[in-house]
Write a protein that holds these residues in place. Sequence first.
Motif, PDB file in Angstrom:
ATOM      1  N   GLN A 143       0.924  -0.951   0.079  1.00 21.07           N
ATOM      2  CA  GLN A 143      -0.103  -0.122  -0.149  1.00 21.07           C
ATOM      3  C   GLN A 143       1.067   0.862   0.341  1.00 21.07           C
ATOM      4  OE1 GLN A 143      -2.953  -0.163   3.183  1.00 21.07           O
ATOM      5  NE2 GLN A 143      -3.457  -1.915   2.741  1.00 21.07           N
ATOM      6  N   GLU A 144       0.663   2.038  -0.909  1.00 22.65           N
ATOM      7  CA  GLU A 144       1.435   3.552  -1.300  1.00 22.65           C
ATOM      8  C   GLU A 144       1.161   4.135  -0.423  1.00 22.65           C
ATOM      9  OE1 GLU A 144       4.341   4.514  -3.325  1.00 22.65           O
ATOM     10  OE2 GLU A 144       3.653   2.465  -4.508  1.00 22.65           O
ATOM     11  N   GLU A 145       2.173   4.472   0.717  1.00 27.06           N
ATOM     12  CA  GLU A 145       2.260   5.415   1.655  1.00 27.06           C
ATOM     13  C   GLU A 145       1.629   7.217   0.805  1.00 27.06           C
ATOM     14  OE1 GLU A 145       4.719   5.788   4.628  1.00 27.06           O
ATOM     15  OE2 GLU A 145       4.589   3.839   5.270  1.00 27.06           O
ATOM     16  N   ALA A 146       0.596   7.783   1.618  1.00 23.50           N
ATOM     17  CA  ALA A 146       0.318   8.782   1.219  1.00 23.50           C
ATOM     18  C   ALA A 146       1.317  10.447   1.850  1.00 23.50           C
ATOM     19  CB  ALA A 146      -0.700   9.267   1.682  1.00 23.50           C
ATOM     20  N   PHE A 147       2.531  10.851   0.882  1.00 23.50           N
ATOM     21  CA  PHE A 147       2.492  11.864   0.986  1.00 23.50           C
ATOM     22  C   PHE A 147       1.712  12.671   1.661  1.00 23.50           C
ATOM     23  CE2 PHE A 147       4.705  15.629   0.495  1.00 23.50           C
ATOM     24  CZ  PHE A 147       5.884  15.834   0.785  1.00 23.50           C
ATOM     25  N   ILE A 148       2.978  13.415   2.895  1.00 17.56           N
ATOM     26  CA  ILE A 148       1.607  14.152   3.435  1.00 17.56           C
ATOM     27  C   ILE A 148       2.958  15.925   3.656  1.00 17.56           C
ATOM     28  CG2 ILE A 148       0.993  15.032   5.542  1.00 17.56           C
ATOM     29  CD1 ILE A 148      -0.019  12.149   6.041  1.00 17.56           C
ATOM     30  N   LYS A 149       2.783  16.600   3.285  1.00 17.41           N
ATOM     31  CA  LYS A 149       3.821  17.815   2.619  1.00 17.41           C
ATOM     32  C   LYS A 149       3.424  18.925   5.281  1.00 17.41           C
ATOM     33  CE  LYS A 149       5.338  22.078   1.050  1.00 17.41           C
ATOM     34  NZ  LYS A 149       5.618  23.033  -0.111  1.00 17.41           N
ATOM     35  N   ARG A 150       4.471  18.820   5.518  1.00 17.56           N
ATOM     36  CA  ARG A 150       4.736  19.191   7.296  1.00 17.56           C
ATOM     37  C   ARG A 150       4.092  20.550   6.555  1.00 17.56           C
ATOM     38  NH1 ARG A 150       8.793  21.786   9.753  1.00 17.56           N
ATOM     39  NH2 ARG A 150      10.090  21.696   7.572  1.00 17.56           N
ATOM     40  N   LYS A 151       3.241  21.161   7.473  1.00 20.18           N
ATOM     41  CA  LYS A 151       2.799  22.424   7.230  1.00 20.18           C
ATOM     42  C   LYS A 151       3.647  23.234   8.140  1.00 20.18           C
ATOM     43  CE  LYS A 151      -1.423  21.531   5.531  1.00 20.18           C
ATOM     44  NZ  LYS A 151      -3.086  21.496   6.521  1.00 20.18           N
ATOM     45  N   ARG A 152       4.326  24.123   7.594  1.00 15.98           N
ATOM     46  CA  ARG A 152       4.512  25.444   8.771  1.00 15.98           C
ATOM     47  C   ARG A 152       4.052  25.945  10.292  1.00 15.98           C
ATOM     48  NH1 ARG A 152       9.113  29.090   6.461  1.00 15.98           N
ATOM     49  NH2 ARG A 152       9.943  27.722   4.362  1.00 15.98           N
ATOM     50  N   ASP A 153       4.379  25.917  10.838  1.00 17.18           N
ATOM     51  CA  ASP A 153       3.450  26.668  11.954  1.00 17.18           C
ATOM     52  C   ASP A 153       3.527  28.478  12.203  1.00 17.18           C
ATOM     53  OD1 ASP A 153       6.342  27.686  12.823  1.00 17.18           O
ATOM     54  OD2 ASP A 153       6.385  26.774  14.367  1.00 17.18           O
ATOM     55  N   LYS A 154       2.453  29.666  12.391  1.00 23.01           N
ATOM     56  CA  LYS A 154       1.997  30.510  12.131  1.00 23.01           C
ATOM     57  C   LYS A 154       2.475  31.585  12.987  1.00 23.01           C
ATOM     58  CE  LYS A 154      -1.373  29.763   9.897  1.00 23.01           C
ATOM     59  NZ  LYS A 154      -1.502  29.778   8.852  1.00 23.01           N
ATOM     60  N   LYS A 155       4.163  31.182  13.453  1.00 22.19           N
ATOM     61  CA  LYS A 155       5.684  31.923  14.226  1.00 22.19           C
ATOM     62  C   LYS A 155       5.935  33.013  12.851  1.00 22.19           C
ATOM     63  CE  LYS A 155       9.306  31.838  16.868  1.00 22.19           C
ATOM     64  NZ  LYS A 155       9.973  31.165  17.516  1.00 22.19           N
ATOM     65  N   ASN A 156       6.123  34.108  13.543  1.00 24.42           N
ATOM     66  CA  ASN A 156       6.883  34.449  12.087  1.00 24.42           C
ATOM     67  C   ASN A 156       8.686  34.777  12.464  1.00 24.42           C
ATOM     68  OD1 ASN A 156       8.293  36.896  10.602  1.00 24.42           O
ATOM     69  ND2 ASN A 156       6.447  38.648  11.993  1.00 24.42           N
ATOM     70  N   ILE A 157       9.098  34.564  12.012  1.00 23.27           N
ATOM     71  CA  ILE A 157      10.560  34.053  11.840  1.00 23.27           C
ATOM     72  C   ILE A 157      10.920  35.324  11.568  1.00 23.27           C
ATOM     73  CG2 ILE A 157      10.691  31.809  11.891  1.00 23.27           C
ATOM     74  CD1 ILE A 157      11.513  31.858   8.494  1.00 23.27           C
ATOM     75  N   ASP A 158      10.620  36.530  11.316  1.00 19.90           N
ATOM     76  CA  ASP A 158      11.130  37.427  10.537  1.00 19.90           C
ATOM     77  C   ASP A 158      11.631  38.539  11.633  1.00 19.90           C
ATOM     78  OD1 ASP A 158      11.100  36.381   8.124  1.00 19.90           O
ATOM     79  OD2 ASP A 158       9.601  37.384   7.152  1.00 19.90           O
ATOM     80  N   LEU A 159      11.224  38.296  12.678  1.00 19.27           N
ATOM     81  CA  LEU A 159      11.461  39.396  14.114  1.00 19.27           C
ATOM     82  C   LEU A 159      12.919  39.090  14.074  1.00 19.27           C
ATOM     83  CD1 LEU A 159       8.550  38.249  16.712  1.00 19.27           C
ATOM     84  CD2 LEU A 159       8.770  40.168  14.953  1.00 19.27           C
TER      85      LEU A 159
END
Length: 187
Positions: A143-159
Amino acid sequence: MIHNPKMYRTMPVGIVLRKAPGVTRWVKWHWTASAVLPGAGPADWRELRREGEAVEYHAATKVLELHGADTEAYLHGQTAEVPSIYVVMREGEGDVPLDIVLVTASPYEAQDYTDSGEEIVEKVPMPNGLVAWVREFVEEFHQEEAFIKRKRDKKNIDLREDGIGDPRIGKVEDVYASPALKRRRLQ
């Protein structure tokens, strides 16, 4: 580990080892796994063939196990240019030159055994009947495993943080202050 008997298959596989004269003065004999015999009976170093000084032995019969959780590895092995079985061996104790540890259709499992450097791993081409048996197992259970793209958190890293020192300490000597902040203080 409890496994579902429907997702598990076994087959006895005979291991044929070839003993040939070494090519250097330091190695008297060269041993290789030359073939596998699907469905073979028990064996204990039975001589099969002799050509001059080279001898082939049915060294042992091991059980080849296929597990439903490893179908990705079997599929990888089946799509190789030459589908192969991997024979894992160790230097023998006593009268036996090599002990057969394992026979596997998984290139991933075989690679794990190469990491220690204590085992000898030989790649042997699979006979057509064994290729069909493994392919049938993979087709039934893979059974092929579905690729699940990792989602970024909402944290602003530009501070920007100008330093991590104590803001109550306003001295130029503040070791935690950033160089830009020190320059501004000096001006």
